[in-house]
Design a protein around this motif. Sequence first.
Motif, PDB file in Angstrom:
ATOM      1  N   SER A   1       0.949   4.180  -2.799  1.00 61.85           N
ATOM      2  CA  SER A   1       0.674   5.755  -2.435  1.00 61.85           C
ATOM      3  C   SER A   1       1.785   6.453  -2.580  1.00 61.85           C
ATOM      4  O   SER A   1       1.605   7.660  -3.293  1.00 61.85           O
ATOM      5  CB  SER A   1       0.431   5.709  -0.784  1.00 61.85           C
ATOM      6  OG  SER A   1      -0.604   5.040  -0.294  1.00 61.85           O
TER       7      SER A   1
ATOM      8  N   GLU B   1       0.704  10.199  -2.821  1.00 58.64           N
ATOM      9  CA  GLU B   1      -0.268  10.285  -1.681  1.00 58.64           C
ATOM     10  C   GLU B   1       0.552  10.162  -0.128  1.00 58.64           C
ATOM     11  O   GLU B   1       1.644   9.542  -0.208  1.00 58.64           O
ATOM     12  CB  GLU B   1      -1.375   9.344  -1.675  1.00 58.64           C
ATOM     13  CG  GLU B   1      -2.299   9.389  -2.893  1.00 58.64           C
ATOM     14  CD  GLU B   1      -3.082   8.075  -2.899  1.00 58.64           C
ATOM     15  OE1 GLU B   1      -4.141   8.086  -3.644  1.00 58.64           O
ATOM     16  OE2 GLU B   1      -3.101   7.038  -2.103  1.00 58.64           O
TER      17      GLU B   1
ATOM     18  N   ARG C   1       0.664   9.437   3.718  1.00 59.25           N
ATOM     19  CA  ARG C   1       0.317   8.576   4.875  1.00 59.25           C
ATOM     20  C   ARG C   1      -1.046   8.815   5.489  1.00 59.25           C
ATOM     21  O   ARG C   1      -1.457  10.196   5.526  1.00 59.25           O
ATOM     22  CB  ARG C   1       1.168   8.364   6.099  1.00 59.25           C
ATOM     23  CG  ARG C   1       2.628   7.659   5.984  1.00 59.25           C
ATOM     24  CD  ARG C   1       3.441   7.611   7.045  1.00 59.25           C
ATOM     25  NE  ARG C   1       4.821   7.026   6.879  1.00 59.25           N
ATOM     26  CZ  ARG C   1       4.977   5.793   6.716  1.00 59.25           C
ATOM     27  NH1 ARG C   1       3.867   5.072   6.796  1.00 59.25           N
ATOM     28  NH2 ARG C   1       6.439   5.584   6.393  1.00 59.25           N
TER      29      ARG C   1
ATOM     30  N   LYS D   1       0.898  -1.287   0.164  1.00 59.97           N
ATOM     31  CA  LYS D   1       0.172  -0.023  -0.038  1.00 59.97           C
ATOM     32  C   LYS D   1       1.032   1.011  -0.116  1.00 59.97           C
ATOM     33  O   LYS D   1       0.541   2.180  -0.847  1.00 59.97           O
ATOM     34  CB  LYS D   1      -1.025  -0.078   1.241  1.00 59.97           C
ATOM     35  CG  LYS D   1      -2.173  -0.882   1.063  1.00 59.97           C
ATOM     36  CD  LYS D   1      -3.082  -0.773   2.268  1.00 59.97           C
ATOM     37  CE  LYS D   1      -4.138  -1.535   2.164  1.00 59.97           C
ATOM     38  NZ  LYS D   1      -5.151  -1.804   3.334  1.00 59.97           N
TER      39      LYS D   1
END
Length: 295
Positions: A178, A183, A185, A174
């Motif tokens: 991200s 992106e 956390r 993931k």
Amino acid sequence: MFSNRCSIMKRQLVIFLFFCVLEATGHQKESFYKIIWRGSLQKDSQLGTKSSANSSSFDDKNDETFDADGVLNMITADKERYQCILPATQPSSEKNMHNESEVELNPYRLLFPLFSREVCSFRLEQYWSYELCHGRHIKQFHHESHEKSFGQEYFLGEYDLSQFKASEKEYEQKMEESKSKGEKRPMVLIDGVHLPYIEINMTGGTTCDLNSKPRFTRVLYVCNDESRHELSSIKETYSCEYEAIVMTPLLCAHPDFKNDVGAEIPIDCFSLGDSPKEPKGSLQFKMGNQTKSTD
């Protein structure tokens, strides 16, 4: 201009300084600042010769001037003159320089000792009490003082420690996704501050009477240096679905989870010429707050 933006906030000196420092130093808004009024600049030797030189370059035509050395010169509404030394900020290149081993360390590994030692945390509320045994289960119970056993007891979710490596690998995947998407956390809002967390899903709890589904809990682990793995809060987000927040110092070893919220940063302010040690506006501000607190 920097000085023009600061001028808007002159009515209350304390608030004015606070926002000027935020913009000038680049500190996060969650930081706390304490203004220390140190009296006459000429009588204080803390700043050395550099600040003495700065005081001679004070511009009386402007209410505030800001130089590259992190010194803010200003004149209050009562024509009092002060020089404040703003806290230094790290260059952005230094802020992003972490020990490579720290950055690559999977935060799940930091939490593993908590799970492997079978540590349990408890939270007592007005009616319900909660038991979270990390890496095993979370349950909700109630019992009267005269009862030897629990009158009501529900498991809100369970976790099989053999799933831990799979959870760790899933987290890494993931994070890679991200990062590729730019992106950040995931964050959780705690006391007005957004903090990163690690999530452990506890499933297969006691069947819910409302929807006939097993109870389920998302356990969010957040960094807190002064904590002892406390179960900080728990709430029911949907019918028989829960969210629990655990404060733990273990995650603070990872630079992405450590936070400096609560750190108090001093700002030294010195009076110039015949100006009083502390401005009239600041004293009135403090007196007003004291009056409110005694009402």
